[in-house]
Design a protein around this motif. Structure first.
Motif, mmCIF file in Angstrom:
data_model
loop_
_atom_site.group_PDB
_atom_site.id
_atom_site.type_symbol
_atom_site.label_atom_id
_atom_site.label_comp_id
_atom_site.label_asym_id
_atom_site.label_seq_id
_atom_site.Cartn_x
_atom_site.Cartn_y
_atom_site.Cartn_z
ATOM 1 N N LEU A 171 0.831 -1.208 0.000
ATOM 2 C CA LEU A 171 0.000 0.000 0.000
ATOM 3 C C LEU A 171 0.861 1.252 0.000
ATOM 4 O O LEU A 171 0.609 2.194 -0.756
ATOM 5 N N SER A 172 1.907 1.246 0.813
ATOM 6 C CA SER A 172 2.756 2.432 0.913
ATOM 7 C C SER A 172 3.419 2.754 -0.417
ATOM 8 O O SER A 172 3.637 3.915 -0.753
ATOM 9 N N GLY A 173 3.726 1.719 -1.188
ATOM 10 C CA GLY A 173 4.384 1.948 -2.461
ATOM 11 C C GLY A 173 3.447 2.249 -3.604
ATOM 12 O O GLY A 173 3.868 2.794 -4.634
ATOM 13 N N SER A 174 2.156 1.905 -3.455
ATOM 14 C CA SER A 174 1.232 2.013 -4.586
ATOM 15 C C SER A 174 0.399 3.297 -4.593
ATOM 16 O O SER A 174 -0.163 3.659 -5.631
ATOM 17 N N LEU A 175 0.304 3.970 -3.458
ATOM 18 C CA LEU A 175 -0.528 5.172 -3.402
ATOM 19 C C LEU A 175 0.055 6.299 -4.253
ATOM 20 O O LEU A 175 1.247 6.613 -4.151
ATOM 21 N N LYS A 176 -0.768 6.879 -5.076
ATOM 22 C CA LYS A 176 -0.330 7.967 -5.958
ATOM 23 C C LYS A 176 -0.585 9.326 -5.296
ATOM 24 O O LYS A 176 -1.562 9.504 -4.569
ATOM 25 N N GLY A 177 0.296 10.245 -5.575
ATOM 26 C CA GLY A 177 0.085 11.609 -5.123
ATOM 27 C C GLY A 177 0.542 11.903 -3.710
ATOM 28 O O GLY A 177 0.161 12.928 -3.133
ATOM 29 N N TYR A 178 1.350 11.012 -3.141
ATOM 30 C CA TYR A 178 1.787 11.221 -1.758
ATOM 31 C C TYR A 178 3.306 11.174 -1.643
ATOM 32 O O TYR A 178 3.846 10.705 -0.637
#
Length: 700
Positions: free
Chosen positions: A312-319
């Motif tokens: 999840l930490s690697g896949s979230l866009k825009g952060y």
């Protein structure tokens, strides 16, 4: 310093720290990174996931081994003073406390994430539109792949896979007396579906809202059991013994034997049972009875298995503002302006320091060797390679073009066995000579040998590394590698491969130290030499960097050197059984551990040697398994400028006062705090000139 009497120095368990308890302290340091407010928020979630991943392996291997000893009635104390039963009790107490702290950290981090618009919500808190969308997702995507598994007299308890997530379901028949014994079933949470399901939000919202897969399943559990009412639904997870037990000498085909053992691993004895806090007593009774595991059941106050936060930490866009700024590894300057790596290596040795310098240099070295018509042979050891390694393609291509390609594949690399089997088959099909090493030994050395026909005869080119030939981990681990065409190193490299692949008497190594034959003796020799120099008032110092220190004999040698007056600095990332700072025993020994953005993995050794300094790189940690049950090597660095670079890498670690912790004599670690300008060794190493620029070696 006055030598202690034999009675004073009689072996005492108090002289040593326990390996498994030391490992738990290491995982606490990882947890501290998740708690550090200076670490970007999504990176803190990754550290939280790493804590879980580390603990999974620890339970399935180390704790599993302790439980096996208890089961066998083994009561002898280890060299640190613990019986298996006493150690198990202490380990589980510390591990349980760690898990409690981990989930306290989880709750704090999810609160902070919600402020950033990343929200983990309960199904009950969704609005009607969101519930409808989630209901549709369940019926269309989740429901078709679910398999309810009832447990009763006609249907025995199904196989529960290790570290897979399940729901335990307590049911009542709709027309039966509520006082009757309930029914029991389990449902596996599909591992091939996303664990975190994004909930639709308003079109102009920048928020990301998630519901956990198992919670969505719980809300719809009635759809799997018509005519029954789910009384309680709670998650659980089982960890099994994952250690392979191989009869290598009796195995006609080691590859097939390991494939069989991997299938048997699914039935490994239960080691740990994690259950959701508040689990129904009947469900807990059924699980503990089936798995015979009442002594290691852990209640989890939150989602079981936090490793999913890594994805999840690697896949979230825009952060991106919640992550470390990406670094782009630089190509080694010595090789950057040439199309012929061999031409450069004829003139000089080259050091590469990952992840600050690119793994592409190694890939290019092997690819150029594969394409070069003058190259006659390529030999390489592979311990852990990535899922789509370019090295595999290059080696296969070289074999198909007629070159002699020998690949030593370590099939017993724990948890990478299946991947290595796949690569071994592919390489064999391409025509490579695939060797699985020597019976009873893992091949852990990291070395490549290229034999090339040149005008003045055959020349050997060698790469020796401290890390695996894995382009993915080379971006995450700190490792060093040496390229050289030095004649003596080339001769030893050839001899090493001959020993692994054929029948050869132990070689008289000119440069290398090789385990299990002579590495330990060579280390003893160098430690004792420093002790002798110190006793004569001559310059004496040892600086060493590796992952773990647990071999009692080496610890005793270091204690003796300390008593002789040798100043010893050890940078040990993980397990350390040496107790530093004890008067009359280890007061000259300082031990640091650095846990930071990258996994510290390089092994570098420095010996003062009366001013004639010696520097080595190595594949081995100072553990009994590395010194006696693995093929490992230490390789000298002859080039003076590269020696200086490696010494400065050590100095950076020793100067770290941001992420370094110092081991105390009581086994605890405290952060290094001093009045010096803040220095974070990994961040400083990103400035390549800080360790590669030639400068005088400062006196210790």
């Amino acid at each position: 310093m006055k030598e202690m009497t034999p009675r004073e120095r009689e072996a005492s368990s108090n002289d040593y720290l326990n390996r498994d308890l030391s490992w738990i302290e290491f995982n606490w340091r990882v947890l501290e990174e998740a708690q550090d407010p200076e670490t970007p928020l999504l990176e803190r979630m990754k550290f939280l996931a790493i804590v879980s991943s580390n603990l999974d392996e620890f339970m399935s291997v180390r704790v599993a081994g302790v439980k096996d000893q208890i089961k066998a009635g083994y009561v002898k104390k280890d060299f640190t003073g613990y019986t298996p039963a006493g150690l198990f009790k202490r380990v589980m107490k510390r591990a349980s406390k760690m898990v409690s702290e981990q989930y306290k950290t989880y709750r704090e981090l999810t609160r902070q994430l919600s402020k950033e618009g990343i929200i983990f919500t309960d199904y009950e808190d969704l609005n009607l539109t969101q519930r409808k969308a989630m209901d549709e997702y369940y019926h269309e995507i989740i429901f078709p792949v679910l398999t309810p598994m009832a447990v009763d007299q006609s249907r025995p308890f199904p196989l529960v896979h290790t570290q897979a997530l399940y729901l335990a379901v307590v049911l009542m028949k709709e027309d039966e007396d509520p006082e009757d014994e309930p029914y029991f079933a389990i449902v596996q949470v599909p591992s091939n579906l996303s664990r975190f399901i994004e909930v639709p939000v308003r079109s102009n919202s920048k928020k990301h809202e998630f519901v956990l897969l198992e919670e969505l399943m719980e809300q719809h559990m009635h759809t799997l059991f018509s005519g029954y009412t789910p009384v309680a639904v709670h998650a659980f997870r089982l960890t099994r013994n994952a250690d392979l037990t191989l009869n290598e000498e009796g195995a006609e085909d080691l590859l097939e034997e390991i494939e069989k053992e991997l299938r048997r691993r699914r039935w490994g004895s239960p080691v740990r049972l994690e259950v959701q806090k508040g689990i129904h007593p009947y469900a807990l009774e059924q699980l503990q009875y089936e798995f015979e595991i009442s002594d290691n059941t852990i209640e989890i106050d939150g989602p079981i298995d936090l490793t999913y936060f890594m994805k999840l930490s690697g896949s979230l866009k825009g952060y991106d503002h919640l992550r470390y700024k990406p670094i782009e590894p630089v190509y080694p300057a010595e090789l950057d302006d040439t199309d012929d790596i061999f031409e450069v290596l004829r003139q000089q040795d080259v050091l590469v320091y990952h992840p600050y310098e690119s793994f592409d240099a190694i890939t290019d070295f092997i690819c150029q060797a594969a394409d070069d018509p003058k190259v006659l042979a390529i030999k390489v050891t592979l311990y852990r390679v990535s899922g789509n390694s370019p090295l595999i393609e290059a080696l296969a291509s070289a074999a198909e073009s007629g070159k002699q390609v020998t690949v030593v594949v370590e099939l017993k690399a724990r948890f990478d066995e299946e991947r290595n089997i796949a690569w071994a088959r592919k390489l064999e099909q391409a025509g490579c000579h695939v060797v699985y090493g020597l019976v009873g030994l893992k091949t852990h050395a990291k070395i490549t040998l290229v034999v090339r026909q040149e005008q003045d005869g055959l020349r050997r080119y060698v790469h020796v590394g401290t890390g695996n030939y894995n382009d993915n981990t080379a971006k995450l681990y700190t490792d060093v590698g040496l390229f050289t065409s030095h004649t003596i190193i080339g001769e030893d490299a050839s001899a090493l491969f001959n020993e692994v692949t054929g029948y050869s008497a132990p070689h008289n190594w000119k440069a290398f130290g090789v385990a299990p034959t002579d590495m330990k003796d060579k280390l003893f020799e160098k430690i004792r030499r420093e002790a002798m120099h110190a006793s004569l008032g001559k310059p004496a110092r040892i600086v060493a960097k590796f992952n773990s220190l647990s071999n009692q004999e080496i610890i005793d040698e270091l204690y003796a050197a300390s008593r002789a007056g040798v100043k010893i600095d050890l940078i040990v990332r993980g397990v350390c059984c040496l107790r530093p700072g004890v008067p009359g025993l280890s007061e000259n020994i300082r031990i640091l551990s650095i846990v930071d953005r990258f996994l510290e993995h390089s092994r570098i050794l420095y010996f003062e040697n009366e001013g004639e300094r010696e520097v080595y790189i190595s594949s081995a940690d100072w553990m009994t398994r590395n010194l006696t049950r693995r093929i490992e090597l230490i390789c000298p660095v002859f080039d003076k400028q590269i020696q200086e670079s490696l010494i400065r890498i050590l100095e950076l670690s020793l100067s770290d006062n941001v992420k370094a912790r110092q081991l105390q004599s009581n086994g605890m670690y405290v952060r290094v705090i001093n009045e010096e300008v803040p220095l974070r060794s990994q961040f400083e190493a990103m400035r390549i000139k800080s360790w590669k620029k030639k400068k005088p070696h400062p006196e210790a």
